[in-house]
Structures are given as structure tokens and as C-alpha cells.
Design a protein around this motif. Structure first.
Motif, PDB file in Angstrom:
ATOM      1  N   ASN A 252     -24.256  -0.462  16.319  1.00 39.95           N
ATOM      2  CA  ASN A 252     -24.557  -0.890  14.959  1.00 39.95           C
ATOM      3  C   ASN A 252     -25.066   0.303  14.162  1.00 39.95           C
ATOM      4  O   ASN A 252     -25.822   1.125  14.669  1.00 39.95           O
ATOM      5  N   ILE A 253     -24.650   0.378  12.909  1.00 46.90           N
ATOM      6  CA  ILE A 253     -25.025   1.474  12.024  1.00 46.90           C
ATOM      7  C   ILE A 253     -25.887   0.937  10.894  1.00 46.90           C
ATOM      8  O   ILE A 253     -25.490  -0.006  10.191  1.00 46.90           O
ATOM      9  N   ILE A 266     -12.925   5.297  10.693  1.00 44.07           N
ATOM     10  CA  ILE A 266     -13.115   5.648  12.106  1.00 44.07           C
ATOM     11  C   ILE A 266     -14.089   4.685  12.774  1.00 44.07           C
ATOM     12  O   ILE A 266     -13.814   4.147  13.849  1.00 44.07           O
ATOM     13  N   VAL A 267     -15.243   4.438  12.146  1.00 44.71           N
ATOM     14  CA  VAL A 267     -16.248   3.593  12.798  1.00 44.71           C
ATOM     15  C   VAL A 267     -15.827   2.133  12.798  1.00 44.71           C
ATOM     16  O   VAL A 267     -16.083   1.405  13.784  1.00 44.71           O
ATOM     17  N   LEU A 268     -15.153   1.691  11.748  1.00 52.42           N
ATOM     18  CA  LEU A 268     -14.711   0.293  11.734  1.00 52.42           C
ATOM     19  C   LEU A 268     -13.549   0.069  12.691  1.00 52.42           C
ATOM     20  O   LEU A 268     -13.481  -0.983  13.356  1.00 52.42           O
ATOM     21  N   THR A 273     -20.401  -2.214  13.800  1.00 49.25           N
ATOM     22  CA  THR A 273     -20.893  -3.022  12.700  1.00 49.25           C
ATOM     23  C   THR A 273     -21.812  -2.170  11.830  1.00 49.25           C
ATOM     24  O   THR A 273     -22.386  -1.177  12.294  1.00 49.25           O
ATOM     25  N   ILE A 274     -21.927  -2.559  10.559  1.00 50.36           N
ATOM     26  CA  ILE A 274     -22.774  -1.825   9.614  1.00 50.36           C
ATOM     27  C   ILE A 274     -23.712  -2.808   8.922  1.00 50.36           C
ATOM     28  O   ILE A 274     -23.269  -3.856   8.431  1.00 50.36           O
ATOM     29  N   THR A 275     -24.981  -2.470   8.901  1.00 49.06           N
ATOM     30  CA  THR A 275     -25.997  -3.291   8.237  1.00 49.06           C
ATOM     31  C   THR A 275     -26.455  -2.589   6.964  1.00 49.06           C
ATOM     32  O   THR A 275     -26.956  -1.467   7.015  1.00 49.06           O
TER      33      THR A 275
END
Length: 473
Positions: A252-253, A266-268, A273-275
Motif C-alpha cells: 500500500n502506498i 507501474i504501481v497499479l 493500492t494507494i491511500t
């Protein structure tokens, strides 16, 4: 087993398979939702009147530093994260002891319950040792909240002869102690995760080590991103981690708003996941919160309140702001595209923001099979809004329930908060001994004043910077 029937309520389930209801019931048995729908018969159940109320899933605060609770009201005029780290991590945090962490976590968690949050991700990056860790967990358990305890590490000032924090791998002995001890099960109310430095705040080998450690013990790991290029410890950290297969749904980011499009993809694509902590992003970052950009990529945002020194950590406030902030960005985009005013429905709705604040947070930390929606079989984590008071009345009859919750409701309208089938707040009052709460408030105030004195802390003088010549849209 005890049974409870919430009767004749307006229900926002956030589950398409269940649907929403203007007048229906929720049957709870022990800690689980047994049924949702009109005219449920449960003769032996305790009946809770739902008339004139909206029931939603409990809010999920997916990023909060709960330990900072006693340091409220000092940081809104600081300059970006520079003053935050100088005053928090390098000064005040160095004077925290185990009891201070306990007080911040207990009263901070109770405040979350009071504000309608049933689940928090406690990003606890104040911990020096096992004693501080254990008292932080003790406080969460005592509060009655559902929590992901993201065990983090301190970020003290660099001193000659000492290894700086950004070169230190996560202490394996602590994760092993917790995972083989009190936090061995993922079926308890308070579960374990790792709050790691990541490549923006730690060296690459440290980030890789920490992610591998989390995977070894089956834990989600979460990292802050600083954001803009040129300020990260490892400039190409996330692409390198992705290439090594170290990114996935278990990473999680926090923030992520300064990722460029290539980095975001890249991260997705890796499943991260991104908060968004959208109030902090508005206060301290040059790029907007990661909301609509995630949606365009087919990802779901989650929301967090972040830092109590800046503002009241109310998920209602964060949710309302997330909706308004993204709607503003949508409007500006339409204007620049020559498509203003919109000819069809706006792309961001109040229901979207409520979705981010409930199921979005649950999914980000692997809790969506337990909570985040009003679904039979899930845990009974619920919030009941009394719509008869002047904040809301007369919006409910015929009004859009999601609109009402996001745009009108305040803490004073939260009548009941239920976690795992038990009242954490009932009839507008916390289910916590009032005399003890008063004593804890006194002790917390003493903790705050002692840290100010020991840290020789004074509010940063407010000096206005240059006024921008124009606003960039």
C-alpha cells in the motif's frame, strides 16, 4: 447468541448485490450481519429504531498516525513536510515514552469511533522498542475499534557515529515476536501490518528487505511516498521494486499524488493500492490528491486522515473534501477541454466518495471480506445517522442518502456506532467510562505539556511567503 434488529432504517449497503433501501431492516447475530431487507422477523432480538436514520457501513480510515493525538493544533501553518519532520520526528517524537503512545492511541481511537470510523489503519511510526509497541496495541484493543496496526519505526535526527534511520532495515525480531505471539491470528479485531520506509524514505536494499520480510510473515506493508522527483532517497525505487517482483496487492502506498503517469501505471499494474490523505495533500503538496487519477486507471481510492497536528481527524470531513476536491478538478478539466458546462452527469458523485471511505479502505488492507459494506456474513460494523436534527432535517424524506451523509452529516448526527455487533457509541455517547475518560484527558494534557517543555517546542512563527502572481489551474 445475542441478536439485534435495526428496524425501518434507510440503508446504504455499498454492496450492489444487496442494494439500498428506503425502509428496511438489518438483523445482527453476535458479531455478524445475518440479513438485510424489508420486514425481517426476529422475535427474540433487541430492536433498535431506525426510523429517520441512515445506516451505512462503518467508515474506514486507511491512514492515520494515531499516536499524534495529543499534539493537535500546532501544524496547519507549517511549511510543507519540512516543518512537520523538524518538529514532529526530530523534536517532539523523541520525548515520547510508552505511556504517551498508549494515551495517544487510546484517545485517538476513541475519537475515531465518536466520529463514525469503525476501522483504522494505525500507521504507528513512533516505535523504538517492544514496550512502546505493546502499549500501542493495548490501547487499540481497549478502545474497541477494528484496527490494522501498522508497526513502524522512529525517524530521529541523525547523530554523528550513529546509523541514520534511512539505512536501517525493519527489525525482524519485532515482527517475529508479534506474528508468533499476540498478533498471530488475522481473525482478531486488531491485526498486524508493517509500516515501512519504502524507496522514497529508505535506501533501496532497506525497502527490498522490508517488503520481503512482510511477505515472509504474510503481512501487508505500507510506505509513504515523498512525491516529487529529486527529493526521494531512491529516485527509481518503485520501477526497480516492480522489476524485481516486489510490488503487489500486499503493498500500500500513502499519498502517491506526485507519481507521474508512468510511475502510476507501474504501481497499479503491479496491483498496489494507494491511500489518499486528501486534506494533507491540499495543505502540503504541489499536486492534487490521488482520487480521480486512480479511478481513470480502474483502481479504487481509499482515504485517510493522516495527521492530527494539522486538523481534526474526522473521516466525514475527509470524505466531504474528497468529493468536493475531485469535483473541482473535474470542473476545471471540462473548462479547459471546452466542454463546460457538463452535458451529462458529473463523473464524480457523493456515493463515490462514500465508497472510497468504506469499501475502498477495506479493500486496500485486505479487509473487504470482513467489513466495508452491509453484506450478510460480514462483520456488523455500522454507523447510524440521526437525520431528525437541524444539520440534516428535512433532507431525508426523498433526499439522496449518500448525498445527505457526505454533504450534511456531522459528528453530532452520529447516534450509534457498532463494531463487530457491539455498540461503541450509543445514543450519541461513547460506550466508555466517563470518569475514566476524564482522567485520561487530564493525563493526555500533561503528556502534551511535558513534551513541549522537554522539546523546547514553540509554535513556528507565521511568516507569509510570496503571493503567487496567478493561480495555476
Amino acid at each position: 447468541m445475542p441478536r439485534m434488529l435495526i428496524k425501518n432504517a434507510n440503508i446504504l449497503s455499498m454492496d450492489p448485490a444487496v442494494g439500498d433501501f428506503d425502509d428496511a431492516d438489518i438483523l445482527i447475530e453476535d458479531d455478524k450481519i445475518l440479513a438485510v431487507g424489508p420486514n425481517i422477523e426476529a422475535g427474540d432480538a433487541e430492536v433498535v429504531d431506525g426510523r429517520g436514520r441512515i445506516v451505512t457501513p462503518g467508515l474506514v480510515n486507511a491512514h492515520i498516525h494515531t499516536w499524534e493525538y495529543q499534539l493537535r493544533g500546532i501544524g496547519a501553518d507549517w511549511v510543507s513536510s519540512r516543518d512537520y519532520h523538524a518538529n514532529m520526528h526530530k523534536k517532539l517524537a523523541t520525548h515520547y515514552e510508552a505511556r504517551d503512545v498508549y494515551l495517544g492511541n487510546l484517545l485517538g481511537a476513541l475519537n475515531q469511533l465518536r466520529n463514525g470510523t469503525t476501522t483504522i489503519v494505525d500507521w504507528c511510526h513512533i516505535l523504538r522498542d517492544a514496550e512502546m509497541t505493546d502499549t500501542a496495541i493495548d490501547a487499540l484493543e481497549e478502545s474497541g475499534i477494528r484496527a490494522v496496526f501498522a508497526r513502524g519505526t522512529v525517524k530521529p535526527p541523525e547523530r554523528p557515529g550513529e546509523v541514520p534511520y534511512h539505512k536501517k532495515p525493519f527489525p525482524r525480531e519485532e515482527i517475529e515476536r508479534l506474528r508468533k505471539g499476540r498478533m498471530a491470528s488475522d481473525d482478531r479485531l486488531v491485526t498486524l501490518a508493517m509500516a515501512i520506509l519504502g524507496p522514497d524514505w529508505g535506501e533501496y536494499d532497506v525497502a527490498a528487505h522490508d517488503i520481503r520480510l512482510a511477505r515472509e510473515f504474510g503481512l501487508i506493508n505500507s510506505a509513504h511516498t515523498y512525491g516529487r522527483k529529486g527529493k526521494r532517497v531512491v529516485e527509481d525505487g518503485y520501477p526497480r521494486l516492480a522489476a524485481e517482483g516486489l510490488l503487489g496487492p500486499d503493498h500500500n502506498i500513502g499519498h502517491g499524488n506526485c507519481f507521474d503517469d508512468t510511475e502510476l501505471k507501474i504501481v497499479l499494474d503491479a496491483g498496489c493500492t494507494i491511500t489518499a490523505t486528501n486534506l494533507t495533500e491540499m495543505l502540503n503538496y504541489e499536486q492534487p490528491a490521488m482520487l480521480g487519477r486512480l479511478v481513470k486507471h480502474g483502481a479504487m481510492p481509499s482515504l485517510g486522515t493522516d495527521c492530527d497536528p494539522y486538523f481534526n481527524s474526522s473521516m466525514l470531513a475527509v470524505t466531504r473534501h474528497a468529493f468536493l476536491h475531485q469535483r473541482e478538478l473535474d470542473n476545471r478539466s471540462l473548462w479547459h477541454e471546452g466542454a463546460w458546462p457538463a452535458k451529462t452527469q458529473h463523473s464524480t458523485l457523493t456515493r463515490d466518495a462514500l465508497h472510497w471511505a468504506t469499501l475502498g479502505g477495506a479493500k486496500a488492507f485486505g479487509l473487504d471480506k470482513k467489513t466495508g459494506s452491509i453484506t450478510p456474513g460480514k462483520q456488523a460494523d455500522l454507523v447510524m445517522f440521526d437525520c431528525r436534527g437541524m444539520n440534516i432535517f428535512p433532507a431525508l424524506p426523498g433526499g439522496n442518502a449518500a448525498h445527505i451523509v457526505v454533504m450534511y452529516a456531522e459528528t453530532s448526527d452520529i447516534e450509534n456506532v457498532i463494531v463487530a455487533g457491539r455498540f461503541a457509541k450509543r445514543n450519541g455517547q461513547l460506550n466508555f467510562d466517563a470518569a475514566r475518560l476524564a482522567r485520561l484527558h487530564e493525563e493526555l494534557l500533561a503528556s502534551r505539556l511535558r513534551m513541549f517543555e522537554q522539546g523546547q517546542f514553540k509554535s513556528v512563527p507565521v511568516e507569509r511567503g510570496p503571493q503567487p502572481e496567478h493561480f495555476v489551474l
